[in-house]
Enzyme design. Structure first.
Site, mmCIF file in Angstrom:
data_model
loop_
_atom_site.group_PDB
_atom_site.id
_atom_site.type_symbol
_atom_site.label_atom_id
_atom_site.label_comp_id
_atom_site.label_asym_id
_atom_site.label_seq_id
_atom_site.Cartn_x
_atom_site.Cartn_y
_atom_site.Cartn_z
ATOM 1 C CG PHE A 96 6.610 137.436 14.040
ATOM 2 C CD1 PHE A 96 5.875 136.603 14.615
ATOM 3 C CD2 PHE A 96 7.773 137.692 14.477
ATOM 4 C CE1 PHE A 96 6.255 135.854 15.774
ATOM 5 C CE2 PHE A 96 8.552 137.159 15.413
ATOM 6 C CZ PHE A 96 7.694 135.962 16.278
ATOM 7 C CE LYS A 97 7.206 132.056 14.756
ATOM 8 N NZ LYS A 97 5.770 132.574 15.192
ATOM 9 C CG ASP A 98 7.518 135.341 5.949
ATOM 10 O OD1 ASP A 98 7.727 134.322 6.107
ATOM 11 O OD2 ASP A 98 6.319 135.693 5.876
ATOM 12 C CG LEU A 119 12.458 131.608 9.705
ATOM 13 C CD1 LEU A 119 11.126 131.066 10.126
ATOM 14 C CD2 LEU A 119 13.554 130.874 9.619
#
Ligand SMILES: *Cc1c(COP(=O)(O)O)cnc(C)c1O
Length: 497
Positions: free
Chosen positions: A112-114, A117
């Site tokens: 989920f960091k995408d 980011l």
């Protein structure tokens, strides 16, 4: 709207300054001076919009010093099918009646960091340009596994930036490690830390706020910024998918406008669940925020007792991205709950000296009203993967399984059957061996990519191209340093002496 520091109310900066700087010089985090609202008619208007257009509307409320053209540029650059494997950017999968898995791992690094980011480099470079700075931005990242790779992919070869990532030598999955040490790009560096995530995060935070280091960098034409969720530019994009989930459920006629939903989030640094809190405070009809932890259950205890105590054993678990004892973003939550910068200074002063603090009753009450907290053991996490796999033919990763199990516990404890969105934070392919162990398909003699093939067979889910292609890539970064050696590594990598 302006932003101030959780440790100094009188400091006023624009959103661009907050994003460019990452963290306030006093060690506090930047927070908006008010949380903008979303009316029911505005929510209705979002129903028929794309993810990009929803993002545009939400960002417009928070990044008030950005022009429409700038916000468009950022949103369109990030949220497209070049970067994500679905036009919807996120997916809502109905697990069973009234329970929806919010799949946040359709981006290039499968976590989920995408969601944040992919857009942060656009927000950051735009912010820096707005302030007429020509300094090169050095992004320092401490990662528990997923942030590092997502940040590397986001910043890879972005002009005017350099990115250095530190990950704990033990405690990232083989796939996570492989993703980082094979990273391509001319402006990237990756280094292992002999220690755990908290060591890496504390080290990075210390270097960030060291005025002497800042001066030295400045003399070399560089400045630090952060891609960790202490940066407002990481947090703001995460609010969007909670708003987007709500209006999507309305659009799909799963809920009626105004109907409350609960949200469950597998939590580490408290960034993702804090974004859900912001969405709620904006006016999205959210009931309980359910905070799910693994054996590093410092947040469970905190929400239940009001005492934050990091003086406890650190556990390495099957959900490594949540192996954290210092949840940075809690500082933002507490600030919003009291708006008292002196109190925040006091509490976080105690945290750094004694590793412990207790909040006043007024905050305890709010914690109880807004949140429910629970945790799971590794055995429970793996058993939950198996039971969901057997029952619903849905394969989930270990972090998501923590959330599902805590959700089950919540329903058992309260009988609350409100429709619920559960954040699914990583693709199961990032944690193949744990997932296969859970469903009894693990083979200890197999290499990582053989395991990936077995998982493909078991799950019927396509193998993400970005992970499959790692097999052919060379290891570029095999260094490891102690906490004390971090600064030396940084100077060396940047050519500063
Ligand atoms: C980072 C991460 C988490 C924890 O999110 P926080 O915002 O740090 O609370 C949970 N699951 C996965 C897969 C992650 O990468």
């Amino acid at each position: 709207m302006f932003y101030s520091s959780t440790r100094n109310k009188d400091l006023k900066v624009t959103s661009a300054q907050a994003i460019a700087q990452g963290i306030s010089k006093d060690g506090g985090l930047f927070v908006p001076n008010e949380i903008p609202s979303l009316s029911e008619s505005e929510l209705l208007a979002l129903c028929d919009k794309s993810y990009c257009d929803r993002a545009f509307e939400i960002f417009s409320k928070y990044l008030t010093d950005f022009s429409d053209v700038e916000i468009r540029y950022c949103v369109d650059g990030a949220y497209n099918t070049k970067n994500f494997d679905t036009e919807n950017i996120m997916e809502l999968a109905c697990l069973f009646e009234g329970i929806y898995m919010l799949e946040l791992w359709h981006g290039p690094t499968c976590a989920f960091k995408d969601m944040a980011l992919q857009i942060l480099p656009y927000l950051l470079t735009t912010s820096i340009k707005k302030h007429g700075s020509d300094k090169k931005v050095v992004i320092l990242v401490a990662t528990s596994g997923d942030t590092g790779k997502a940040a590397l992919e986001g910043f890879k070869d972005v002009p005017g930036t350099e990115i250095l990532v530190f990950y704990p030598v033990e405690g990232v999955s083989p796939m996570q490690k492989l993703q980082m040490v094979t990273q391509e790009g001319e402006n990237v560096g990756v280094c292992a830390i002999k220690g755990n995530f908290d060591d890496a995060q504390t080290g990075v935070k210390k270097i960030f706020t060291d005025l002497e280091v800042a001066k030295k960098l400045s003399e070399s034409g560089m400045m630090f910024s952060s891609a960790n969720s202490i940066n407002w530019g990481r947090l703001a994009p995460q609010i969007i998918y909670y708003v987007s989930s709500y209006v999507q459920l309305v659009k799909d006629e799963e809920i009626k406008m105004g109907e409350k939903i609960n949200v469950v989030v597998p939590t580490g640094n408290f960034g993702n669940i804090l974004a859900a809190y912001y969405a709620k405070k904006m006016g999205v009809p959210i009931g309980k925020l359910i905070c799910a932890s693994n054996a590093n259950n410092v947040l469970t205890d905190f929400i239940n007792t009001g005492v934050y105590d990091r003086n406890r054993d650190f556990h390495t678990t099957v959900s490594p991205s949540m192996d954290i004892l210092i949840s940075s973003n809690l500082e933002r939550l507490l600030y919003h709950m009291c708006e008292d910068d002196a109190l925040i200074r006091e509490l976080f002063g105690e945290l750094s000296t004694n590793g412990r603090y207790e909040v006043p009753d007024s905050i305890k009450t709010q914690l109880h009203d807004e949140f429910y907290a629970g945790y799971t053991t590794d055995e429970e996490t793996l058993a939950t993967i198996k039971s969901v796999y057997d029952k619903y033919s849905y394969t989930m990763d270990t972090h998501t399984a923590v959330a599902v199990k805590v959700y089950y516990n919540y329903v058992e404890a309260t009988g609350d059957n409100t429709k619920t969105v559960i954040a699914s934070t990583a693709s199961p392919y990032k944690f193949s061996s744990s997932v296969l162990k859970a469903i009894d398909r693990y083979d200890a003699d197999m290499e990582e990519f053989d395991l990936v093939n077995v998982l493909a067979d078991a799950s019927n889910m396509p193998i993400p191209q970005s992970l499959a292609s790692l097999k052919e890539k060379n290891v570029r970064f095999d260094g490891a340093v102690s906490k004390e050696e971090m600064l030396g590594y940084i100077y060396n990598a940047l050519g500063v002496n």
